[in-house]
Design a protein around this motif. Sequence first.
Motif, PDB file in Angstrom:
ATOM      1  N   SER A 105       0.970  -1.403  -0.014  1.00 35.21           N
ATOM      2  CA  SER A 105      -0.013   0.035  -0.109  1.00 35.21           C
ATOM      3  C   SER A 105       1.068   1.353   0.081  1.00 35.21           C
ATOM      4  CB  SER A 105      -0.949   0.017   1.225  1.00 35.21           C
ATOM      5  OG  SER A 105      -1.652   1.164   1.191  1.00 35.21           O
ATOM      6  N   THR A 125       0.786   5.736  -0.778  1.00 35.65           N
ATOM      7  CA  THR A 125       0.237   7.004  -1.049  1.00 35.65           C
ATOM      8  C   THR A 125       1.297   7.951  -1.278  1.00 35.65           C
ATOM      9  OG1 THR A 125      -1.890   6.546   0.346  1.00 35.65           O
ATOM     10  CG2 THR A 125      -1.413   8.771  -0.560  1.00 35.65           C
ATOM     11  N   LYS A 149       2.585  11.725  -3.236  1.00 36.13           N
ATOM     12  CA  LYS A 149       2.109  13.065  -3.837  1.00 36.13           C
ATOM     13  C   LYS A 149       3.110  13.393  -5.122  1.00 36.13           C
ATOM     14  CE  LYS A 149       0.879  17.680  -3.124  1.00 36.13           C
ATOM     15  NZ  LYS A 149       0.940  18.988  -1.960  1.00 36.13           N
ATOM     16  N   MET A 199      -2.271  13.489  -5.420  1.00 36.79           N
ATOM     17  CA  MET A 199      -2.110  12.146  -4.516  1.00 36.79           C
ATOM     18  C   MET A 199      -2.721  11.102  -5.058  1.00 36.79           C
ATOM     19  SD  MET A 199      -0.980  14.026  -1.843  1.00 36.79           S
ATOM     20  CE  MET A 199      -1.326  12.354  -0.616  1.00 36.79           C
ATOM     21  N   ASN A 200      -1.610  10.418  -5.509  1.00 35.61           N
ATOM     22  CA  ASN A 200      -1.671   8.667  -5.967  1.00 35.61           C
ATOM     23  C   ASN A 200      -1.646   7.795  -4.749  1.00 35.61           C
ATOM     24  OD1 ASN A 200      -1.115   8.949  -9.103  1.00 35.61           O
ATOM     25  ND2 ASN A 200       0.330  10.476  -7.743  1.00 35.61           N
ATOM     26  N   THR A 201      -2.804   6.914  -4.827  1.00 37.29           N
ATOM     27  CA  THR A 201      -2.900   5.721  -3.782  1.00 37.29           C
ATOM     28  C   THR A 201      -2.802   4.662  -4.572  1.00 37.29           C
ATOM     29  OG1 THR A 201      -4.270   7.161  -2.411  1.00 37.29           O
ATOM     30  CG2 THR A 201      -4.314   4.738  -2.009  1.00 37.29           C
ATOM     31  N   HIS A 255      -6.039   8.266  -8.225  1.00 39.48           N
ATOM     32  CA  HIS A 255      -5.369   9.679  -8.022  1.00 39.48           C
ATOM     33  C   HIS A 255      -6.570  10.646  -7.735  1.00 39.48           C
ATOM     34  CE1 HIS A 255      -6.473   8.968 -12.557  1.00 39.48           C
ATOM     35  NE2 HIS A 255      -6.411  10.499 -12.606  1.00 39.48           N
TER      36      HIS A 255
END
Length: 68
Positions: free
Chosen positions: A20, A22, A24, A31-33, A57
């Motif tokens: 996982s 997150t 930026k 913000m990319n998760t 995103h």
Amino acid sequence: MQDIRCGSCSRKLGEGEFISLTIKCPRCKTMNTLRVTRSEPVCPSASPIGVSIEQTHHPVDRRQTSYG
């Protein structure tokens, strides 16, 4: 290893392995998760059938708040 790219502008943000993450983007401020999703095996000793990567995103709001 896998390239990690921004979902909005495709800038390379890094490379590696993750469960996982997150991050930026410094270019477009999105913000990319990223998250690995696995299908659970039927038998506990069996390996997962497939691994897929889910990427979302979210553009960051660039409005500034004035104080006072």
